[in-house]
Scaffold this motif. Structure first.
Motif, PDB file in Angstrom:
ATOM      1  N   ALA A 153      -0.190  10.345  -1.595  1.00 29.36           N
ATOM      2  CA  ALA A 153       1.106   9.987  -2.179  1.00 29.36           C
ATOM      3  C   ALA A 153       1.117  10.506  -3.617  1.00 29.36           C
ATOM      4  O   ALA A 153       0.642   9.824  -4.523  1.00 29.36           O
ATOM      5  CB  ALA A 153       1.305   8.477  -2.140  1.00 29.36           C
ATOM      6  N   GLY A 154       1.608  11.720  -3.798  1.00 29.80           N
ATOM      7  CA  GLY A 154       1.565  12.330  -5.121  1.00 29.80           C
ATOM      8  C   GLY A 154       0.131  12.581  -5.536  1.00 29.80           C
ATOM      9  O   GLY A 154      -0.630  13.229  -4.823  1.00 29.80           O
ATOM     10  N   ASP A 155      -0.240  12.000  -6.689  1.00 33.74           N
ATOM     11  CA  ASP A 155      -1.621  12.152  -7.164  1.00 33.74           C
ATOM     12  C   ASP A 155      -2.534  11.050  -6.630  1.00 33.74           C
ATOM     13  O   ASP A 155      -3.713  10.998  -6.996  1.00 33.74           O
ATOM     14  CB  ASP A 155      -1.660  12.115  -8.694  1.00 33.74           C
ATOM     15  CG  ASP A 155      -0.989  13.341  -9.292  1.00 33.74           C
ATOM     16  OD1 ASP A 155      -0.897  14.368  -8.577  1.00 33.74           O
ATOM     17  OD2 ASP A 155      -0.547  13.263 -10.454  1.00 33.74           O
ATOM     18  N   LEU A 156      -1.987  10.171  -5.830  1.00 36.07           N
ATOM     19  CA  LEU A 156      -2.784   9.037  -5.342  1.00 36.07           C
ATOM     20  C   LEU A 156      -3.236   9.253  -3.899  1.00 36.07           C
ATOM     21  O   LEU A 156      -2.518   9.844  -3.088  1.00 36.07           O
ATOM     22  CB  LEU A 156      -1.973   7.735  -5.405  1.00 36.07           C
ATOM     23  CG  LEU A 156      -1.549   7.232  -6.777  1.00 36.07           C
ATOM     24  CD1 LEU A 156      -0.713   5.953  -6.627  1.00 36.07           C
ATOM     25  CD2 LEU A 156      -2.765   6.971  -7.667  1.00 36.07           C
TER      26      LEU A 156
ATOM     27  N   ALA B 119       6.856   6.128   1.951  1.00 37.65           N
ATOM     28  CA  ALA B 119       8.226   6.633   1.910  1.00 37.65           C
ATOM     29  C   ALA B 119       8.910   6.035   0.697  1.00 37.65           C
ATOM     30  O   ALA B 119       8.819   4.823   0.460  1.00 37.65           O
ATOM     31  CB  ALA B 119       8.979   6.246   3.183  1.00 37.65           C
ATOM     32  N   ASP B 120       9.568   6.879  -0.083  1.00 37.24           N
ATOM     33  CA  ASP B 120      10.361   6.419  -1.225  1.00 37.24           C
ATOM     34  C   ASP B 120       9.562   5.501  -2.157  1.00 37.24           C
ATOM     35  O   ASP B 120      10.015   4.403  -2.511  1.00 37.24           O
ATOM     36  CB  ASP B 120      11.618   5.670  -0.739  1.00 37.24           C
ATOM     37  CG  ASP B 120      12.449   6.535   0.187  1.00 37.24           C
ATOM     38  OD1 ASP B 120      12.454   7.767  -0.009  1.00 37.24           O
ATOM     39  OD2 ASP B 120      13.059   5.983   1.117  1.00 37.24           O
ATOM     40  N   ASP B 121       8.408   5.936  -2.571  1.00 37.72           N
ATOM     41  CA  ASP B 121       7.565   5.174  -3.503  1.00 37.72           C
ATOM     42  C   ASP B 121       7.100   3.830  -2.963  1.00 37.72           C
ATOM     43  O   ASP B 121       6.662   2.963  -3.720  1.00 37.72           O
ATOM     44  CB  ASP B 121       8.290   4.949  -4.847  1.00 37.72           C
ATOM     45  CG  ASP B 121       8.163   6.171  -5.744  1.00 37.72           C
ATOM     46  OD1 ASP B 121       7.347   7.051  -5.425  1.00 37.72           O
ATOM     47  OD2 ASP B 121       8.893   6.243  -6.749  1.00 37.72           O
ATOM     48  N   LEU B 122       7.214   3.641  -1.665  1.00 33.93           N
ATOM     49  CA  LEU B 122       6.696   2.412  -1.066  1.00 33.93           C
ATOM     50  C   LEU B 122       5.582   2.765  -0.080  1.00 33.93           C
ATOM     51  O   LEU B 122       5.656   3.780   0.620  1.00 33.93           O
ATOM     52  CB  LEU B 122       7.801   1.651  -0.316  1.00 33.93           C
ATOM     53  CG  LEU B 122       8.932   1.049  -1.147  1.00 33.93           C
ATOM     54  CD1 LEU B 122       9.949   0.363  -0.232  1.00 33.93           C
ATOM     55  CD2 LEU B 122       8.391   0.043  -2.163  1.00 33.93           C
TER      56      LEU B 122
ATOM     57  N   TYR C  51       3.201  -5.334   5.270  1.00 33.28           N
ATOM     58  CA  TYR C  51       3.502  -5.342   3.831  1.00 33.28           C
ATOM     59  C   TYR C  51       4.243  -4.061   3.421  1.00 33.28           C
ATOM     60  O   TYR C  51       4.055  -3.004   4.033  1.00 33.28           O
ATOM     61  CB  TYR C  51       2.221  -5.367   2.997  1.00 33.28           C
ATOM     62  CG  TYR C  51       1.256  -6.480   3.263  1.00 33.28           C
ATOM     63  CD1 TYR C  51       1.220  -7.611   2.448  1.00 33.28           C
ATOM     64  CD2 TYR C  51       0.341  -6.390   4.314  1.00 33.28           C
ATOM     65  CE1 TYR C  51       0.286  -8.623   2.676  1.00 33.28           C
ATOM     66  CE2 TYR C  51      -0.581  -7.395   4.548  1.00 33.28           C
ATOM     67  CZ  TYR C  51      -0.603  -8.510   3.728  1.00 33.28           C
ATOM     68  OH  TYR C  51      -1.523  -9.503   3.955  1.00 33.28           O
ATOM     69  N   ALA C  52       5.005  -4.190   2.321  1.00 37.64           N
ATOM     70  CA  ALA C  52       5.503  -3.028   1.594  1.00 37.64           C
ATOM     71  C   ALA C  52       5.106  -3.225   0.133  1.00 37.64           C
ATOM     72  O   ALA C  52       5.322  -4.301  -0.444  1.00 37.64           O
ATOM     73  CB  ALA C  52       7.014  -2.910   1.705  1.00 37.64           C
ATOM     74  N   VAL C  53       4.492  -2.187  -0.439  1.00 36.93           N
ATOM     75  CA  VAL C  53       3.989  -2.281  -1.819  1.00 36.93           C
ATOM     76  C   VAL C  53       4.498  -1.075  -2.609  1.00 36.93           C
ATOM     77  O   VAL C  53       4.538   0.048  -2.093  1.00 36.93           O
ATOM     78  CB  VAL C  53       2.445  -2.313  -1.814  1.00 36.93           C
ATOM     79  CG1 VAL C  53       1.872  -2.077  -3.198  1.00 36.93           C
ATOM     80  CG2 VAL C  53       1.938  -3.648  -1.266  1.00 36.93           C
TER      81      VAL C  53
ATOM     82  N   ASP D 203      13.515  -0.823   2.871  1.00 41.54           N
ATOM     83  CA  ASP D 203      13.754  -1.379   1.537  1.00 41.54           C
ATOM     84  C   ASP D 203      13.727  -2.898   1.483  1.00 41.54           C
ATOM     85  O   ASP D 203      13.446  -3.490   0.445  1.00 41.54           O
ATOM     86  CB  ASP D 203      15.088  -0.845   0.971  1.00 41.54           C
ATOM     87  CG  ASP D 203      16.238  -1.092   1.928  1.00 41.54           C
ATOM     88  OD1 ASP D 203      15.973  -1.602   3.031  1.00 41.54           O
ATOM     89  OD2 ASP D 203      17.382  -0.780   1.580  1.00 41.54           O
ATOM     90  N   SER D 204      13.986  -3.561   2.625  1.00 41.66           N
ATOM     91  CA  SER D 204      14.085  -5.025   2.589  1.00 41.66           C
ATOM     92  C   SER D 204      13.095  -5.736   3.512  1.00 41.66           C
ATOM     93  O   SER D 204      12.837  -6.931   3.343  1.00 41.66           O
ATOM     94  CB  SER D 204      15.499  -5.445   2.992  1.00 41.66           C
ATOM     95  OG  SER D 204      15.737  -5.049   4.339  1.00 41.66           O
TER      96      SER D 204
END
Lengths: 261, 372
Positions: free
Chosen positions: B216-219, B257-260, B271-273, B316-317
């Protein structure tokens, strides 16, 4: 019920001992040995009664009184049985006295075996299963267990001692010498010989001889085929059984005033 | 002839108990090649779904829903497969066997698919899926080594395999020339693809890692048996960026997805983090342990549970989008795979071993059925 009362406590005790030994190479091997010894100590009252009962029965079988009764009623089975029961009553012996301890031990032995096999968890499904048995107080950092033992053995795999001078195409020992399986056969045989009373009866003697020969070979085959952690358990358990049988035999001989052989 | 004295009867009882115990002992063993050691491995390419499960590898045509081929032509007791097959652009399908052998299956060989080459140097089971990166095949083995093989010949590419301290149960992740490898030894490794040289490794994460890392990007995100999701910073040579505590062991990896980041744990929570700070966004209780990496499509995240249920939540929810009804009557332990608007789910203990679920409606059909 089985998991709650037998399997889960055993698995977690095994993991706890593994942790005590540093959770490194050899730790699981030592945990198996110590845990097997602990279970032997816990079940000692039962095995003591069982072995003692076997010895008493064997002594009766070899007594002159019983042999006279056998000779006298050899053509009358029913009378022979009646006399046999009368003899037991006279001596204050319960002929089923050795069976109950055996039955009580049985689930403990099966639980011990299952605990060792499940704790070794060398495959994903096994580890998934193991994870549902571990108490929260056991740190998950212990997983996976270090299965190395004595430098060359993976307790999750069948054991073979590498022997470079033996050609690899030789059957059975070509891939290495199954030292633990051989020890299992020898110790199983010795333990059976030491704890199974000799029978004077033809059928009983044949049965005893068959057991003392085939069972060590069968258990040895299991040790050869399955994870060496199981073979280590067999060896540890057999050695402790041999010591126990030997001590009890000496005690009875001493109590009877017989010279020890 | 005398009657049976009691010692003889006890011998018979003892023999009976030993025989019963022998059956129980043998039944509990894991020595048999056909004993299920893991869950089905599922993967897809543009035309086929591939399933490695027990003695056979199947290819199912996704257009006709019919079997394209299977390997080996006749099951044998020595080979079994659980690692996800890796199709390559050249047509070979690489699959690792539980017999420690890697097979390069060539479907172009006709009715009886044959292996173009095999690799037999691994001394441990191949449990994690193989990965094809350009012309290199990466093979994680339970012997704790990662092998790099030439795709066309099966010959080793590196001078020696990359070694870790414990078994490898998951496929590596390849990003450009860097391989990210998670090990049961509690670490994540970054490895140079062309040479097999270690670039960096994390500190021990206090728990084994059983699934492929997620980028996820640099992670790099991984789930651990220490009941955590750990974010590793690739720009800082494996420093831990954050860690999120879960209620139970995390077997799968997060989907992003979308920073989650979305993931589940063994205690039955989804979970969503927020991946930028490791803060929880939502959590939902499901009906059983989640041991897989969820799949994501168009604002919906799909979780499967060991109890046999597929859940679709709004990303998202966390609100339910749908729940599979009825449940699939089997354990869902394999990662679900998206093929267009269809979610493919491999099921254990159920004759329908691959189910195809429409992501919009949850309509379900059986893609591969075993004989009962």
């Amino acid at each position: 019920m089985w998991n709650t009362l037998i399997l889960d406590p055993m698995i977690n005790a095994l993991l706890w001992i593994y942790q005590l030994f540093g959770a490194g190479p050899n730790s699981f091997g030592f945990a198996i040995i110590i845990f097997t010894a602990l279970i032997r100590v816990i079940t000692l009252p039962l095995t003591y009664r069982q072995t003692k009962s076997s010895m008493v029965m064997a002594e009766i079988q070899q007594s002159k009184k019983w042999q006279k009764i056998q000779e006298k009623y050899k053509d009358n089975k029913q009378k022979l049985q009646e006399e046999q029961m009368k003899l037991y009553q006279e001596l204050g012996i319960n002929p089923l006295g050795g069976c109950l301890p055996l039955l009580i031990q049985f689930p403990i032995i099966i639980g011990l075996y299952q605990a060792i096999i499940r704790t070794m968890a060398a495959a994903p499904l096994q580890l998934l299963d193991l994870s549902s048995h571990i108490y929260s107080i056991i740190p998950s950092s212990l997983i996976p267990l270090n299965n190395q033992f004595l430098g060359y053995m993976n307790l999750g795999q069948p054991e073979r001692l590498p022997l470079p001078f033996i050609p690899s195409d030789i059957p059975i020992i070509g891939e290495g010498l199954p030292v633990l399986a051989i020890l299992v056969v020898i110790t199983s045989y010795l333990q059976t010989k030491l704890t199974t009373p000799p029978s004077t009866d033809g059928q009983g003697a044949a049965m005893g001889q068959m057991m003392s020969l085939y069972m060590p070979l069968f258990i040895g085959y299991l040790a050869y085929s399955f994870a060496s952690g199981l073979a280590l358990y067999f060896v540890a358990s057999n050695l402790l059984g041999i010591i126990q049988g030997f001590v009890m035999r000496r005690m009875r001989q001493t109590a009877a005033g017989q010279p020890t052989k | 002839m005398s009657t049976l004295p009691h010692p003889t009867r006890r011998s018979i009882l003892l023999l009976g108990l030993i025989l019963i115990s022998s059956v129980l002992l043998a039944g509990c063993g894991s020595g048999g090649a056909l004993t299920a050691a893991s869950w089905p491995g599922l993967s897809i390419d543009d035309t086929n779904a591939y399933l490695a499960y027990g003695p056979t590898v199947y290819a199912i045509d996704l257009t006709t829903n019919r079997e394209s081929w299977h390997y080996p032509p006749e099951p044998n007791r020595t080979a079994s497969f659980f690692a996800s097959p890796a199709p390559s652009e050249g047509g070979l399908v690489i699959v690792g066997g539980y017999d420690n052998i890697v097979y390069a299956l060539d479907p172009s060989t006709g009715g009886d698919v044959r292996s173009a080459w095999i690799f037999e140097d691994a001394s441990g089971n191949i449990i994690g899926g193989t990965v094809v990166a350009e012309d290199i095949v990466l093979v994680p083995s339970a012997d704790s080594n990662l092998y790099a093989l030439d795709l066309s010949t099966g010959d080793p590419v590196w001078t020696q395999p990359f070694n870790t301290d414990e078994a490898l149960w998951s496929a590596p992740l390849v990003d450009g020339n860097v391989i990210y490898l998670a090990s049961l030894d509690h670490r994540v490794y970054a490895i140079d693809l062309p040479t097999g040289r270690e670039l960096w490794k994390t500190e021990p994460l206090n728990g084994a890692i059983a699934d492929t890392p997620t980028l996820a990007g640099d992670l790099i995100l991984v789930g651990t048996f220490n009941s955590q999701i750990v974010a590793v910073d690739t720009e800082r040579r494996g420093e831990i960026a954050w860690a999120f505590d879960t209620s139970g062991w995390v077997w799968g990896s997060p989907a992003v997805a979308d920073d989650l980041a979305f993931f589940g744990d063994y205690m039955g929570l989804a979970y969503a983090v927020d991946i930028t700070n490791g803060q929880e966004v939502w959590r939902v209780t499901v009906d059983g342990p989640v041991t897989t990496t969820p799949a994501h499509r168009d604002g919906v995240i799909f979780f499967v549970t060991e109890a046999g249920t597929v859940y679709a939540f709004e990303t998202d929810s966390g609100k339910p989008f749908w729940t599979s009804n009825p449940i699939l009557n089997g354990r869902l332990l394999s990662d679900p795979v998206l093929s267009g608007d269809t979610l493919l789910v491999a099921t254990m203990d159920n004759p329908c071993v691959i189910s195809a679920i429409e992501t919009e409606t949850s309509a379900t059909r059986c893609l591969l059925q075993f004989e009962e």
